[in-house]
Design a protein around this motif. Structure first.
Motif, short mmCIF file in Angstrom:
data_model
loop_
_atom_site.label_atom_id
_atom_site.label_comp_id
_atom_site.label_asym_id
_atom_site.label_seq_id
_atom_site.Cartn_x
_atom_site.Cartn_y
_atom_site.Cartn_z
N LYS A 1 5.86 13.69 -7.19
CA LYS A 1 5.10 13.16 -8.32
C LYS A 1 3.66 13.00 -7.86
N LEU A 2 2.73 13.19 -8.80
CA LEU A 2 1.32 13.30 -8.44
C LEU A 2 0.46 12.64 -9.51
N GLN A 3 -0.52 11.88 -9.07
CA GLN A 3 -1.47 11.28 -10.02
C GLN A 3 -2.88 11.46 -9.47
N PHE A 4 -3.77 11.98 -10.30
CA PHE A 4 -5.16 12.18 -9.89
C PHE A 4 -5.92 10.87 -10.05
N VAL A 5 -6.72 10.54 -9.03
CA VAL A 5 -7.41 9.24 -9.06
C VAL A 5 -8.92 9.36 -8.87
N GLY A 6 -9.42 10.55 -8.56
CA GLY A 6 -10.87 10.68 -8.40
C GLY A 6 -11.31 12.13 -8.30
N PHE A 7 -12.61 12.36 -8.61
CA PHE A 7 -13.18 13.70 -8.55
C PHE A 7 -14.44 13.75 -7.69
N TYR A 8 -14.87 12.60 -7.21
CA TYR A 8 -16.15 12.54 -6.49
C TYR A 8 -15.96 12.06 -5.06
N LYS A 9 -16.91 12.51 -4.22
CA LYS A 9 -16.89 12.04 -2.83
C LYS A 9 -17.07 10.53 -2.81
N ASP A 10 -17.94 10.04 -3.72
CA ASP A 10 -18.09 8.60 -3.93
C ASP A 10 -17.74 8.32 -5.38
N ASN A 11 -16.50 7.92 -5.60
CA ASN A 11 -16.04 7.72 -6.98
C ASN A 11 -16.69 6.52 -7.65
N ALA A 12 -17.17 5.59 -6.85
CA ALA A 12 -17.82 4.40 -7.43
C ALA A 12 -19.14 4.78 -8.09
N SER A 13 -19.92 5.64 -7.43
CA SER A 13 -21.23 6.01 -7.96
C SER A 13 -21.20 7.34 -8.71
N LYS A 14 -20.02 8.00 -8.70
CA LYS A 14 -19.84 9.30 -9.38
C LYS A 14 -20.83 10.35 -8.83
N THR A 15 -20.92 10.44 -7.51
CA THR A 15 -21.81 11.42 -6.89
C THR A 15 -21.01 12.39 -6.03
N ASP A 16 -21.54 13.61 -5.91
CA ASP A 16 -20.91 14.68 -5.13
C ASP A 16 -19.54 15.05 -5.72
N GLY A 17 -19.57 15.78 -6.82
CA GLY A 17 -18.33 16.18 -7.49
C GLY A 17 -17.60 17.29 -6.76
N GLY A 18 -16.33 17.42 -7.09
CA GLY A 18 -15.51 18.48 -6.50
C GLY A 18 -14.59 18.01 -5.39
N TYR A 19 -14.57 16.72 -5.15
CA TYR A 19 -13.65 16.15 -4.16
C TYR A 19 -12.50 15.48 -4.91
N ILE A 20 -11.41 16.20 -5.05
CA ILE A 20 -10.29 15.70 -5.84
C ILE A 20 -9.41 14.79 -4.99
N THR A 21 -9.26 13.56 -5.44
CA THR A 21 -8.37 12.61 -4.76
C THR A 21 -7.13 12.39 -5.62
N PHE A 22 -5.99 12.45 -4.98
CA PHE A 22 -4.74 12.26 -5.72
C PHE A 22 -3.75 11.46 -4.87
N GLU A 23 -2.91 10.73 -5.57
CA GLU A 23 -1.81 10.00 -4.94
C GLU A 23 -0.55 10.79 -5.20
N TYR A 24 0.29 10.93 -4.19
CA TYR A 24 1.50 11.72 -4.39
C TYR A 24 2.65 11.17 -3.55
N LEU A 25 3.84 11.50 -3.99
CA LEU A 25 5.05 11.16 -3.24
C LEU A 25 5.97 12.38 -3.32
N HIS A 26 6.28 12.92 -2.16
CA HIS A 26 7.10 14.13 -2.08
C HIS A 26 8.49 13.76 -1.58
N GLN A 27 9.52 14.28 -2.25
CA GLN A 27 10.90 14.04 -1.85
C GLN A 27 11.42 15.32 -1.18
N PRO A 28 11.38 15.40 0.17
CA PRO A 28 11.72 16.64 0.86
C PRO A 28 13.19 16.98 0.89
N ASP A 29 14.07 16.05 0.51
CA ASP A 29 15.50 16.32 0.61
C ASP A 29 16.05 17.12 -0.58
#
Length: 201
Positions: A168-196
């Motif tokens: 499962k995956l959720q996107f949480v940011g697109f910027y190197k500094d998400n607080a100031s919204k500067t330097d776009g193209g840095y995608i941050t995501f939270e994920y949990l992988h079930q390898p079994d």
């Protein structure tokens, strides 16, 4: 004296038999079915440099990081590909794997406890499984004057990796500094992988 030695010998024999019996009793317990609890996985957060408008950055769920892929169309070594706001999966027209996804709206990341049994889509010529359009996929484009790319809250994607396992995956940011919204193209995501291979998170 002879009787004492004989008694001691018999005691040793009895204890040895008891010890061996107990040993075999516990070692042969494998005949019974033991229910093994599913492995509890930990969620992780990762930032991918997707700033290039030409090259793709590839991510492996199993390895938990970016991987170098020389021939993505024929490689099973990646699960997700990133380029600016576009995300592709290793499946369908994008790769040889089983990659596909389903979008779950109005739900929190921690609320998703199980991967759905059906409803998934793979990348096709018409559309990517994770749609690369404002409000239809993982983000909203605010337009002028700010021109921000903002991840949509309460939107979770359940993806099937190239090998058929689930995450499962959720996107949480697109910027190197998400607080100031500067330097776009840095995608941050939270994920949990079930390898079994199970659908439980």
């Amino acid at each position: 004296m002879k009787n004492l030695k004989s008694l001691t010998t018999w005691r040793l024999i009895v204890w040895a038999v008891l010890y061996i019996s107990v040993f075999f009793y516990f070692s042969c317990g494998g005949d019974e079915e033991v229910e093994v609890a599913p492995t509890v996985q930990e969620a992780a957060t990762f930032t991918v440099d997707a700033t290039s408008r030409e090259a793709w950055t590839y991510f492996s769920l199993a390895k938990g990081g970016v991987v170098e892929v020389a021939d993505p169309a024929n490689s099973m070594n990646w699960d997700l590909g990133f380029q600016r706001t576009t995300v592709k999966l290793n499946g369908g027209v994008s790769g040889p794997g089983k990659g596909r996804a389903i979008m779950l709206a109005d739900v929190g990341f921690n609320e998703v406890k199980e991967a759905p049994a059906s409803g998934y889509a793979a990348d096709s010529e018409a559309n990517l499984a994770i749609v690369a359009q404002s409000e239809k996929g993982w983000y909203i484009y605010t337009g002028p004057p700010s021109h921000w790319i903002l991840p949509l809250e309460n939107r979770v994607f359940v993806v099937q990796a190239a090998d058929g396992t689930y995450a499962k995956l959720q996107f949480v940011g697109f910027y190197k500094d998400n607080a100031s919204k500067t330097d776009g193209g840095y995608i941050t995501f939270e994920y949990l992988h079930q390898p079994d291979g199970s659908r439980q998170f």
